[in-house]
Design an enzyme around this catalytic site. Structure first.
Site, PDB file in Angstrom:
ATOM      1  N   ALA A  56      30.763  64.466  19.624  1.00 40.45           N
ATOM      2  CA  ALA A  56      30.012  64.047  20.809  1.00 40.45           C
ATOM      3  C   ALA A  56      30.041  62.531  20.983  1.00 40.45           C
ATOM      4  O   ALA A  56      30.131  62.024  22.104  1.00 40.45           O
ATOM      5  CB  ALA A  56      28.572  64.546  20.728  1.00 40.45           C
ATOM      6  N   ASP A  57      29.961  61.791  19.885  1.00 39.62           N
ATOM      7  CA  ASP A  57      30.017  60.339  19.985  1.00 39.62           C
ATOM      8  C   ASP A  57      31.362  59.881  20.533  1.00 39.62           C
ATOM      9  O   ASP A  57      31.433  58.956  21.351  1.00 39.62           O
ATOM     10  CB  ASP A  57      29.781  59.711  18.610  1.00 39.62           C
ATOM     11  CG  ASP A  57      28.337  59.813  18.164  1.00 39.62           C
ATOM     12  OD1 ASP A  57      27.480  59.170  18.796  1.00 39.62           O
ATOM     13  OD2 ASP A  57      28.064  60.516  17.190  1.00 39.62           O
ATOM     14  N   ALA A  58      32.443  60.513  20.070  1.00 44.20           N
ATOM     15  CA  ALA A  58      33.769  60.131  20.556  1.00 44.20           C
ATOM     16  C   ALA A  58      33.912  60.441  22.039  1.00 44.20           C
ATOM     17  O   ALA A  58      34.425  59.621  22.818  1.00 44.20           O
ATOM     18  CB  ALA A  58      34.846  60.861  19.750  1.00 44.20           C
TER      19      ALA A  58
ATOM     20  N   GLY B  46      31.855  57.982  23.962  1.00 43.18           N
ATOM     21  CA  GLY B  46      32.514  56.680  23.968  1.00 43.18           C
ATOM     22  C   GLY B  46      33.619  56.613  25.000  1.00 43.18           C
ATOM     23  O   GLY B  46      33.761  55.606  25.711  1.00 43.18           O
TER      24      GLY B  46
END
Length: 390
Positions: A176-178, A181
């Site tokens: 999810a962070d990727a 981002g």
């Protein structure tokens, strides 16, 4: 091996005229800033005196954090305590000369320190402020702590991941962070492009939860129209079959996918079950899903008789889609990834060189590049604050 086309140095780099202030921590916002840096933006990474928590996260080599080296490539590290009112003017001066500020503090934090987007844009009307949080800048959950894991849980991803009779499954890496981002980098570039037309910067509000929901495709659409909820089906799919992972005779694994009927026909003919193509249900993806256990059994038994290299050769000769299940050493050894330079060795002042994923997409005329790995804490403080540009 073809020679890698590196990004032109100096002002010809596509984002060489963009200055980014990265005050994010951990993953999502810093990952967005790294993408901009890959294409020439000057990225100034502001860290508290204790350093970004990412410096203490994950594997280390001789005390040097390796994930830090990847996520904060092409950045200049500046130590500046934003909580200290004595540093207020210094930070405002940095922002005055910047094009972008990227942050991922909990909503209200920048405002509490005296750096609301409104105040920052009074200093610099052209500034784009990209704000990455778990739940966005408003709404009932806005002030909750928000991390990628929570987005993976609340987006529906975990509920549909895992084996049929098993528990929900979270990804083992910061998916999810990727994704957030990448969405944040995209939002920033759109805002920079719009700035030429509207004459000013704007605020981009990126919620990790919403980035993950968007990546889930039509799950909410199918539920709204049909009342259908995704189920846990392991490595299978509710949209098409065959689609699964299968174990070979040598203990290695392959993945098979047949989203088109013609490919599915090639697979069943290859494994010795051509009569299945005459079944009425075989003519649609949903029909094949209703008989996926039959298909999996036929394919699994055939694959289980051969070594992985034999399976891949046979599938390729038949024009059917197959891929080996790789571990990380396989990725590095693969001749196609080597030819494409999917990974690169980047110079580093602490570790000599660092191997990491290359820039994820190619531009024919202004390609990106990774010039250096994540810097030492405060490595560029004096240069940046004194206006020097080594």
């Amino acid at each position: 091996m073809p020679e890698e086309k590196m990004m032109p140095e100096g002002s010809s780099a596509p984002l060489a005229d963009v200055k980014v202030i990265d005050v994010g921590t951990l993953l999502a916002a810093p990952f967005a800033a790294a993408i901009l840096g890959d294409f020439g933006a000057e990225v100034i990474k502001i860290e508290q005196p204790s350093g970004d928590p990412l410096r203490r996260y994950g594997h280390q080599y001789d005390g040097v954090p390796l994930l830090w080296k990847v996520v904060n490539r092409n950045k200049k590290s500046v130590v500046l305590d934003l909580k200290d009112p004595g540093n207020h003017d210094t930070f405002i001066d940095l922002v005055a000369g910047a094009d972008v500020l990227i942050e991922n503090f909990r909503p209200g934090t920048l405002e509490r320190w005296g750096f609301s987007p409104t105040k920052l844009q009074e200093t610099n009307q052209q500034l784009v402020v990209t704000r990455v949080t778990g739940f966005g800048q408003d709404g009932p959950y806005a002030r909750r702590p928000g991390f990628g894991t929570l987005a993976e849980a609340m987006s529906g991803l975990a509920a549909m991941s895992g084996e049929r009779d098993g528990p929900p499954l979270l990804p083992s890496f910061p998916l999810a962070d990727a994704l957030a981002g990448m969405q944040a980098a995209c939002a920033t570039l759109i805002a920079l492009h719009a700035r030429r037309r509207i004459g000013r910067g704007q605020v981009a509000d990126v919620a990790i939860t919403e980035a993950m929901i968007a990546a889930m495709g039509a799950q909410v659409t199918a539920y709204e129209k049909l009342g259908v909820k995704p189920r846990r089906v392991g490595s299978s799919s509710d949209n098409n079959a065959p689609r699964n992972v299968y174990r070979c005779a040598d203990g290695r694994w392959v993945a098979v996918s047949a989203p088109a009927q013609s490919v599915a026909e090639r697979v069943v003919r290859l494994v010795g079950r051509p009569e299945l193509t005459d079944e009425p249900w075989f003519a649609s993806g949903r029909g094949r899903v209703s008989h996926r256990d039959l298909l999996d059994n036929a394919i699994g038994q055939w694959i289980g008789r051969f070594r992985r290299d034999e399976v891949i050769d046979a599938f390729e000769e038949a024009g059917a889609a197959v891929a080996p299940i790789y571990e990380v050493d396989d990725v590095l050894d693969d001749p196609h990834f080597q030819a494409r330079q999917a990974t690169v060795h980047v110079p580093d002042s602490e570790l000599d060189t660092v191997c990491m994923p290359n820039v994820a997409f190619r531009l024919s005329e202004t390609p990106g590049s990774i010039r250096w790995a994540g810097p030492r804490l405060g490595e560029h403080t004096d240069d940046v604050l004194n206006g020097e540009h080594p």
